[in-house]
Design an enzyme around this catalytic site. Structure first.
Site, mmCIF file in Angstrom:
data_model
loop_
_atom_site.group_PDB
_atom_site.id
_atom_site.type_symbol
_atom_site.label_atom_id
_atom_site.label_comp_id
_atom_site.label_asym_id
_atom_site.label_seq_id
_atom_site.Cartn_x
_atom_site.Cartn_y
_atom_site.Cartn_z
ATOM 1 N N SER A 284 -120.202 11.516 1.622
ATOM 2 C CA SER A 284 -120.779 10.165 1.489
ATOM 3 C C SER A 284 -119.843 9.102 2.051
ATOM 4 C CB SER A 284 -121.090 9.877 0.018
ATOM 5 O OG SER A 284 -119.944 10.061 -0.782
ATOM 6 N N GLN B 135 -125.979 10.333 -5.455
ATOM 7 C CA GLN B 135 -125.231 9.843 -4.295
ATOM 8 C C GLN B 135 -126.177 9.087 -3.346
ATOM 9 O OE1 GLN B 135 -121.869 12.060 -2.540
ATOM 10 N NE2 GLN B 135 -123.249 12.511 -0.848
ATOM 11 N N ASN C 12 -140.495 -18.940 19.763
ATOM 12 C CA ASN C 12 -140.985 -18.016 18.735
ATOM 13 C C ASN C 12 -140.146 -18.080 17.454
ATOM 14 O OD1 ASN C 12 -142.994 -17.014 20.449
ATOM 15 N ND2 ASN C 12 -141.574 -15.523 21.363
ATOM 16 N N GLU D 75 -140.011 -14.470 11.084
ATOM 17 C CA GLU D 75 -140.768 -13.210 11.158
ATOM 18 C C GLU D 75 -139.919 -12.039 10.671
ATOM 19 O OE1 GLU D 75 -143.280 -12.941 14.999
ATOM 20 O OE2 GLU D 75 -141.809 -14.498 15.371
ATOM 21 N N TYR E 26 -124.892 13.354 -14.645
ATOM 22 C CA TYR E 26 -124.781 13.127 -13.208
ATOM 23 C C TYR E 26 -125.432 14.261 -12.422
ATOM 24 C CZ TYR E 26 -122.949 12.517 -8.534
ATOM 25 O OH TYR E 26 -122.860 12.361 -7.183
ATOM 26 N N LYS F 120 -126.639 4.814 -3.057
ATOM 27 C CA LYS F 120 -125.846 3.779 -2.404
ATOM 28 C C LYS F 120 -126.420 3.222 -1.111
ATOM 29 C CE LYS F 120 -122.360 6.317 -3.527
ATOM 30 N NZ LYS F 120 -122.915 6.725 -4.842
ATOM 31 N N LYS G 21 -142.598 -20.395 25.653
ATOM 32 C CA LYS G 21 -142.602 -19.926 24.268
ATOM 33 C C LYS G 21 -141.409 -20.385 23.446
ATOM 34 C CE LYS G 21 -144.993 -16.599 22.866
ATOM 35 N NZ LYS G 21 -145.907 -16.651 21.747
ATOM 36 N N THR H 234 -156.028 -24.005 -1.067
ATOM 37 C CA THR H 234 -156.312 -22.791 -1.836
ATOM 38 C C THR H 234 -157.213 -21.992 -0.911
ATOM 39 O OG1 THR H 234 -158.281 -23.698 -2.897
ATOM 40 C CG2 THR H 234 -156.202 -23.996 -4.074
ATOM 41 N N HIS H 235 -157.085 -20.687 -0.934
ATOM 42 C CA HIS H 235 -157.814 -19.804 0.003
ATOM 43 C C HIS H 235 -157.510 -20.178 1.461
ATOM 44 C CE1 HIS H 235 -160.317 -18.691 -3.529
ATOM 45 N NE2 HIS H 235 -160.186 -19.976 -3.814
ATOM 46 N N SER I 69 -139.467 -16.191 25.227
ATOM 47 C CA SER I 69 -140.110 -14.952 25.656
ATOM 48 C C SER I 69 -139.539 -14.561 27.002
ATOM 49 C CB SER I 69 -141.615 -15.177 25.761
ATOM 50 O OG SER I 69 -142.179 -14.320 26.732
ATOM 51 N N ASN J 62 -117.612 11.065 -11.627
ATOM 52 C CA ASN J 62 -118.914 10.583 -12.114
ATOM 53 C C ASN J 62 -118.815 9.206 -12.760
ATOM 54 O OD1 ASN J 62 -119.630 13.050 -11.211
ATOM 55 N ND2 ASN J 62 -119.975 13.974 -13.235
HETATM 56 N N1 ARG Z 1 -119.787 10.789 -3.811
HETATM 57 C C1 ARG Z 1 -120.358 10.955 -5.117
HETATM 58 C C2 ARG Z 1 -121.462 9.910 -5.327
HETATM 59 O O1 ARG Z 1 -121.553 9.041 -4.540
HETATM 60 C C3 ARG Z 1 -119.294 10.779 -6.154
HETATM 61 C C4 ARG Z 1 -119.500 11.551 -7.390
HETATM 62 C C5 ARG Z 1 -119.394 12.986 -7.182
HETATM 63 N N2 ARG Z 1 -119.292 13.718 -8.371
HETATM 64 C C6 ARG Z 1 -119.380 15.039 -8.383
HETATM 65 N N3 ARG Z 1 -119.275 15.615 -9.502
HETATM 66 N N4 ARG Z 1 -119.555 15.692 -7.276
HETATM 67 O O2 ARG Z 1 -122.234 9.977 -6.247
#
Ligand code: ARG
Length: 456
Positions: free
Chosen positions: A23, A322, A285, A290, A317, A325, A283, A155-156, A277, A110
């Site tokens: 990660s 993971q 824009n 948007e 956990y 994130k 143009k 309205t509408h 454009s 964890n």
């Molecule tokens: N990289 C993991 C996460 O983002 C960290 C926790 C990992 N814990 C484990 N027991 N493998 O959640």
């Protein structure tokens, strides 16, 4: 490289599985939170006599150095590391040897990852609140600058009643103010410390979770270790608040897009916040508006993704977590970017007062006021409503607007109508008479401005 967690297994994972598992590409942004958390952890361990104060000192000063080195670019985060937690611990141990290996006493990745995320989102909540404030201020400034500008209210998407442009701007200011409150409230639940929950069950060491939490600026500690490591409610809450921010931004953007169309021509966005454009030289824009409207979908997606990831996860956990994130960071970055663009875009847009007023004159937006006039003259509202409707129909047939229909014609609909009708249906008067609490009169708008001033 052998894994720090090599134990039961040799720790040499298949190369593809290793990169699948990693990660670091997205959690490296947590380096500061991770290091800050580790410094507090080392200090707590030493205060409790779990490690010596010498060990704590050398861990803390090495962590400080690692932080500095990452920030100065002297230390590159290894893209092959499993995650930011492992990376920091690895570097620490490389630098100070066996002492570094003591840091992970009485904690787990964890509770560590939950801690890092909470620290990160706590700062983010403050940052996004301040960006929201800037947007509210921009809306407020436009309202103040154009306090008496009359525009059509809809309205509408049909002409309904005239309103002040300032009233319109403040409607959005109220929404964003609620967003600030929601995020502030969510921050309370972010600011609870999970560290010390360890893997899932707490620890056999005599830790002081309250001390560690206090060092890190938390209000309290979570009271159930299983919950502490598996709770991502705070992420869901934040993402739902951010989704609502995007709903509001998207509605505002939609109005800006409509208003800057040829058909409306109510506003002109500044050159700084529009594009041209590649083929049509004329143009201008409203791309930024948007994009805000468009990016709303992706923030909703981040929220749905997270909810779906969490659904059905047994305690405590699971590696699925993971996956929290990327969506969380994406939503955070997206909202930050949209807000940063919107505030100056609002502040720099030009208002076409004349066009707004011209448009407000069409569509018989004072028909309710004609009915109200007849009510004052003694008619029940339903009867007054009917007469006003007939006058409107007659005007449409004969090419009049209510303001230029001669009194003699009015008299045919009701003898109660006299010369003062023109006062009653004058657009500016229609607006000013709506002085009920929260109405569109200047007086009411001024009250709203004072409220916002106070709230900010
Ligand atoms: N990289 C993991 C996460 O983002 C960290 C926790 C990992 N814990 C484990 N027991 N493998 O959640």
């Amino acid at each position: 490289m052998a894994k720090m967690w090599a134990g039961r297994t040799a720790g040499d994972v298949n190369e593809l599985a290793d990169s699948f598992n990693s990660s670091i590409s997205f959690d490296s942004r947590l380096y500061k939170q991770d290091i800050t958390g580790s410094m507090a952890h080392a200090a707590m361990l030493s205060a409790q006599g779990i490690i010596s104060s010498d060990d704590a000192d050398s861990i803390i000063s090495a962590l400080k150095q690692i932080l500095q080195d990452i920030e100065s670019g002297n230390l590159q985060i290894d893209p092959k590391a499993e995650d930011i937690h492992m990376f920091v611990e690895q570097v620490l141990t490389e630098r100070i040897g066996d002492t570094g290996k003591k840091l992970h006493t009485a904690r787990s990745r964890n509770d560590q990852v939950a801690l890092d995320l909470r620290l990160y989102l706590r700062d983010y909540a403050d940052e996004v609140s301040s960006l929201l404030k800037d947007l509210v201020k921009a809306l407020k400034t436009q309202a103040e600058k154009n306090i008496d500008v009359i525009m059509p209210g809809y309205t509408h998407l049909q002409h309904a009643q005239p309103v002040l442009f300032s009233h319109y701007m403040l409607a959005y200011a109220m929404m964003f103010l609620r967003d600030i409150e929601r995020i502030k409230d969510c921050r309370k639940r972010i600011n609870v410390s999970p560290i010390g929950c360890c893997a899932l069950a707490g620890t056999t060491y005599d830790t002081d979770r309250a001390l560690e939490a206090k060092k890190l600026g938390f209000d309290s500690v979570c009271l159930n270790s299983l919950d502490g490591v598996s709770d991502r409610d705070f992420c869901v809450e934040l993402l739902s608040s951010l989704s609502l921010v995007m709903t509001h931004l998207s509605r505002l953007s939609e109005e800006l897009i409509l208003w800057s169309s040829q058909e409306f021509s109510f506003i002109e966005l500044s050159d700084d916040f529009t594009t041209g454009s590649s083929i049509m030289p004329q143009k201008k824009n409203p791309d930024m508006a948007e994009l805000c409207r468009g990016k709303t979908g992706r923030v909703y997606g981040d929220l749905m993704g997270l909810l779906t990831t969490l659904k059905g996860l047994p305690l405590a956990y699971n590696k699925d977590m993971q996956e929290d994130k990327e969506g969380v960071f994406d939503a955070c970055d997206t909202v930050k970017m949209c807000l940063s663009v919107c505030a100056p875009m609002i502040l720099s847009m030009k208002i076409n007062k004349e066009n707004m007023l011209e448009s407000a004159k069409k569509g018989f937006m004072n028909a309710t006021d004609l009915a109200d006039y007849l009510v004052i003259k003694g008619l029940p509202f339903r009867d007054a409503y009917k007469i006003s409707g007939s006058v409107v129909a007659y005007c449409i047939q004969t090419g009049h607007i209510l303001e230029d229909l001669p009194l003699s014609e009015y008299k045919k609909f009701s003898t109660l109508i006299s010369d003062d009708v023109y006062q009653a249906i004058d657009l500016a008067n229609c607006v000013q008479k709506r002085s009920s609490e929260g109405g569109t009169s200047t007086e009411s708008v001024k009250k709203q401005l004072a409220f916002l001033e106070d709230a900010l």
